[in-house]
Design an enzyme around this catalytic site. Structure first.
Site, PDB file in Angstrom:
ATOM      1  N   HIS A  49      -3.948 -76.900  61.634  1.00  0.00           N
ATOM      2  CA  HIS A  49      -2.690 -76.156  61.573  1.00  0.00           C
ATOM      3  C   HIS A  49      -1.680 -76.983  60.776  1.00  0.00           C
ATOM      4  O   HIS A  49      -1.771 -78.218  60.714  1.00  0.00           O
ATOM      5  CB  HIS A  49      -2.139 -75.918  62.974  1.00  0.00           C
ATOM      6  CG  HIS A  49      -2.922 -74.926  63.776  1.00  0.00           C
ATOM      7  ND1 HIS A  49      -2.386 -74.276  64.858  1.00  0.00           N
ATOM      8  CD2 HIS A  49      -4.198 -74.477  63.663  1.00  0.00           C
ATOM      9  CE1 HIS A  49      -3.285 -73.462  65.377  1.00  0.00           C
ATOM     10  NE2 HIS A  49      -4.402 -73.567  64.670  1.00  0.00           N
ATOM     11  N   GLU A  51       1.311 -77.886  61.396  1.00  0.00           N
ATOM     12  CA  GLU A  51       2.012 -78.899  62.184  1.00  0.00           C
ATOM     13  C   GLU A  51       1.167 -80.153  62.381  1.00  0.00           C
ATOM     14  O   GLU A  51       1.664 -81.279  62.251  1.00  0.00           O
ATOM     15  CB  GLU A  51       2.405 -78.346  63.569  1.00  0.00           C
ATOM     16  CG  GLU A  51       3.286 -77.124  63.511  1.00  0.00           C
ATOM     17  CD  GLU A  51       2.530 -75.803  63.592  1.00  0.00           C
ATOM     18  OE1 GLU A  51       3.074 -74.867  64.201  1.00  0.00           O
ATOM     19  OE2 GLU A  51       1.409 -75.707  63.047  1.00  0.00           O
ATOM     20  N   CYS A  79       1.867 -73.174  68.423  1.00  0.00           N
ATOM     21  CA  CYS A  79       0.970 -72.820  69.521  1.00  0.00           C
ATOM     22  C   CYS A  79       0.936 -73.986  70.519  1.00  0.00           C
ATOM     23  O   CYS A  79       1.556 -75.030  70.302  1.00  0.00           O
ATOM     24  CB  CYS A  79      -0.427 -72.539  68.975  1.00  0.00           C
ATOM     25  SG  CYS A  79      -1.266 -74.011  68.309  1.00  0.00           S
ATOM     26  N   CYS A  82      -0.319 -77.348  68.957  1.00  0.00           N
ATOM     27  CA  CYS A  82       0.671 -77.980  68.089  1.00  0.00           C
ATOM     28  C   CYS A  82       1.881 -78.471  68.888  1.00  0.00           C
ATOM     29  O   CYS A  82       2.405 -79.557  68.623  1.00  0.00           O
ATOM     30  CB  CYS A  82       1.101 -77.021  66.992  1.00  0.00           C
ATOM     31  SG  CYS A  82      -0.251 -76.662  65.841  1.00  0.00           S
TER      32      CYS A  82
END
Length: 144
Positions: A49, A51, A79, A82
């Site tokens: 992801h 992040e 999410c 993260c």
């Protein structure tokens, strides 16, 4: 400098790659120290992801896993994975471009970053940007 606009540039790179268009930048002392976009499909990695990639890169730049006094700008609410990484690396401030009503872990569904039972607290700033929301809506509409 408009750091959310820089995160949105990263989201557009993800879109061009066929990824869910999410971008993130991490700043310290008003300078970008890392920026990333989603690469989950490209890398075949469920942890890729924006992040997580930005955190890894910022940690290398600072040569420390602690990102205290850093801010993250991200186009979509993080999410749980993260948010957990943001908590673990001690990012001080998080600026979010749009909500994730399905999996948001910074206030929409749950709030990991401001949980009184955990050992760190991250300031969350909702800076709703229509462009952050629109790029995601278009992506998922075209995908269907």
């Amino acid at each position: 400098m408009d750091f959310m606009a820089e995160a949105l540039k990263q989201a557009k790179i993800a879109l061009e790659l066929g990824e869910v268009p999410v971008g993130a930048v991490i700043i310290k002392n008003h300078k970008i120290i890392s920026e990333a976009c989603n690469l989950r499909e490209t890398l075949k990695d469920p942890t890729a992801h924006a992040e997580i990639i930005a955190i890894r890169d910022a940690s290398k730049v600072l040569e420390d896993w602690r990102l205290e006094d850093c801010s993250m700008y991200v186009t979509l609410e993080p999410c749980a994975m993260c948010a957990g990484a943001i908590l673990q690396c001690r990012i001080s401030r998080l600026y979010i471009g749009t909500f994730d009503p399905d999996a948001g872990a910074c206030g929409s569904v749950v709030n990991i970053l401001q949980n009184e039972f955990l050992n760190h607290w991250t300031d969350i700033h909702w800076t709703y940007r229509k462009k952050c929301s629109d790029i995601l809506k278009r992506f998922f509409k075209n995908r269907r």
